[in-house]
Design an enzyme around this catalytic site. Sequence first.
Site, PDB file in Angstrom:
ATOM      1  N   TYR A 145      76.297  36.642  12.156  1.00 38.94           N
ATOM      2  CA  TYR A 145      76.109  38.064  11.859  1.00 38.94           C
ATOM      3  C   TYR A 145      76.296  38.329  10.366  1.00 38.94           C
ATOM      4  O   TYR A 145      77.215  37.795   9.729  1.00 38.94           O
ATOM      5  CB  TYR A 145      77.110  38.873  12.686  1.00 38.94           C
ATOM      6  CG  TYR A 145      77.288  40.308  12.265  1.00 38.94           C
ATOM      7  CD1 TYR A 145      76.212  41.188  12.217  1.00 38.94           C
ATOM      8  CD2 TYR A 145      78.549  40.794  11.910  1.00 38.94           C
ATOM      9  CE1 TYR A 145      76.377  42.501  11.828  1.00 38.94           C
ATOM     10  CE2 TYR A 145      78.735  42.105  11.530  1.00 38.94           C
ATOM     11  CZ  TYR A 145      77.644  42.958  11.481  1.00 38.94           C
ATOM     12  OH  TYR A 145      77.818  44.259  11.091  1.00 38.94           O
ATOM     13  N   ARG A 203     100.229  53.714  15.905  1.00 37.44           N
ATOM     14  CA  ARG A 203      99.617  52.573  15.215  1.00 37.44           C
ATOM     15  C   ARG A 203     100.048  51.268  15.885  1.00 37.44           C
ATOM     16  O   ARG A 203      99.281  50.324  16.015  1.00 37.44           O
ATOM     17  CB  ARG A 203     100.012  52.536  13.738  1.00 37.44           C
ATOM     18  CG  ARG A 203      99.280  51.414  12.959  1.00 37.44           C
ATOM     19  CD  ARG A 203      99.840  51.180  11.558  1.00 37.44           C
ATOM     20  NE  ARG A 203     101.173  50.591  11.609  1.00 37.44           N
ATOM     21  CZ  ARG A 203     102.274  51.184  11.181  1.00 37.44           C
ATOM     22  NH1 ARG A 203     102.229  52.407  10.691  1.00 37.44           N
ATOM     23  NH2 ARG A 203     103.444  50.575  11.264  1.00 37.44           N
ATOM     24  N   LYS A 247      79.027  47.562  20.652  1.00 38.24           N
ATOM     25  CA  LYS A 247      77.772  47.168  21.280  1.00 38.24           C
ATOM     26  C   LYS A 247      77.873  47.303  22.804  1.00 38.24           C
ATOM     27  O   LYS A 247      78.067  48.385  23.328  1.00 38.24           O
ATOM     28  CB  LYS A 247      77.414  45.754  20.838  1.00 38.24           C
ATOM     29  CG  LYS A 247      77.538  45.498  19.323  1.00 38.24           C
ATOM     30  CD  LYS A 247      76.826  46.504  18.452  1.00 38.24           C
ATOM     31  CE  LYS A 247      76.665  46.050  17.005  1.00 38.24           C
ATOM     32  NZ  LYS A 247      77.904  46.022  16.220  1.00 38.24           N
ATOM     33  N   ASP A 284      82.420  34.536  18.785  1.00 39.05           N
ATOM     34  CA  ASP A 284      81.917  35.902  18.821  1.00 39.05           C
ATOM     35  C   ASP A 284      80.963  36.013  20.009  1.00 39.05           C
ATOM     36  O   ASP A 284      79.894  35.390  20.032  1.00 39.05           O
ATOM     37  CB  ASP A 284      81.198  36.224  17.511  1.00 39.05           C
ATOM     38  CG  ASP A 284      80.775  37.688  17.419  1.00 39.05           C
ATOM     39  OD1 ASP A 284      80.594  38.329  18.476  1.00 39.05           O
ATOM     40  OD2 ASP A 284      80.606  38.181  16.290  1.00 39.05           O
TER      41      ASP A 284
END
Length: 404
Positions: free
Chosen positions: A118, A66, A215, A190
């Site tokens: 978004y 982690r 993406k 972004d």
Amino acid sequence: MSPANTTDAFGAPRVAGETQQYGFGTLAIHAGAEPDAATGAVIPALSLSTTFKQRAVGDFVYEYSRSANPNRTNLETAVAALEHAKHGFAFASGSATTATVLSALAPGSHVISVNDVYGGTHRYLNKVAGSMGITTTFVDLADVGNLRDAVRADTRVVWIETPTNPTLRLVDIAAAAAVAHEAGLYVVVDNTFLSPYFQTPLDLGADVVVESATKYLNGHSDVIMGVAATNDDALAGKLRFLQNSLGAVPSPFDCYQAQRGLKTLHLRMRAHAANAQRVAEFLEASPLVDSVISPGLASHPQHKLAQRQMRGFGGMVSFRIRGDGTTADRFLQRTRLFTLAESLGGVESLGELPARMTHAGLAPEERHELGISDNLIRLSVGIEDADDLVADVAQALESAVAEI
């Protein structure tokens, strides 16, 4: 490695190493991908272990997956190199990236966000961040004067998305960063729609760049992931602490997959952009289309900004079909190569109806204000043969509009 003031043959930045300069494609393939020191394997192995042996108490390279994992480290190194950053971070999704970055803010902080953002980011800022004492003002940042007017004493961050989703509006990153920094604010950009191949926000004044690696970075529609990068050491330390504390990290396998995808980013982005330009030009010439939105078209109101700020126009095209939402739905059902599905940036072409899909969570009046009409269609143009994509759009248009 720091950016050099030169570009490769395709206009992408070249990055200077200690003794030579590397182009984008070279970095995409080699950054974070050193051959395995133990076995000599050219491709670093997949490390699925959750925990790691320590040489002595507290003497280790890796402790617990982690906190850090070899595959995540490799990917983060590559992302940082491509974004022209000192520090890279990978998260379990783009939304996890957004949540982690905003978790760095103290309660009572105010965020200024571009209004045409978004849908998932809008949802988080509007419905989740408030419970942590963070307030948000959504502003049209196409006019940087609006940013200056929106700054308050408690403002801490300016959140920019450019091009925006789905109306492909642009924000002048350098101009917005100048205003924000004058007020002592952080700027987060972004960069999902362009990837670092076509735009590097940190070079334009941003403090943090975030992307949905689901993406274009991964590019094959088989990984959910987000990334962030920065050159700010103090901010990087805070993000690393939050990454470990919140634990919204990607699996080693997803990191392995995403880095493999990253190696062909430069090739894919060239093909996406070339195909999108062909589709946009066809749509603009069609009498069956009311309007087309693409930064690559001279008709885009911010085309000159796109030429100045971006090294390419990306693979996204939005258009308003002649008719209504029913007509748009028919078009999307009748395409053969453009699959009706959410998401974007994969090698395959996708189409969606924002008003009823990605942006359905916005109130009708908000969608109207942003120009997200019922007949607005968003296309993620893939890397198939351009002639086939244009032919597919043509036949679906003829079929859908014929029934009006």
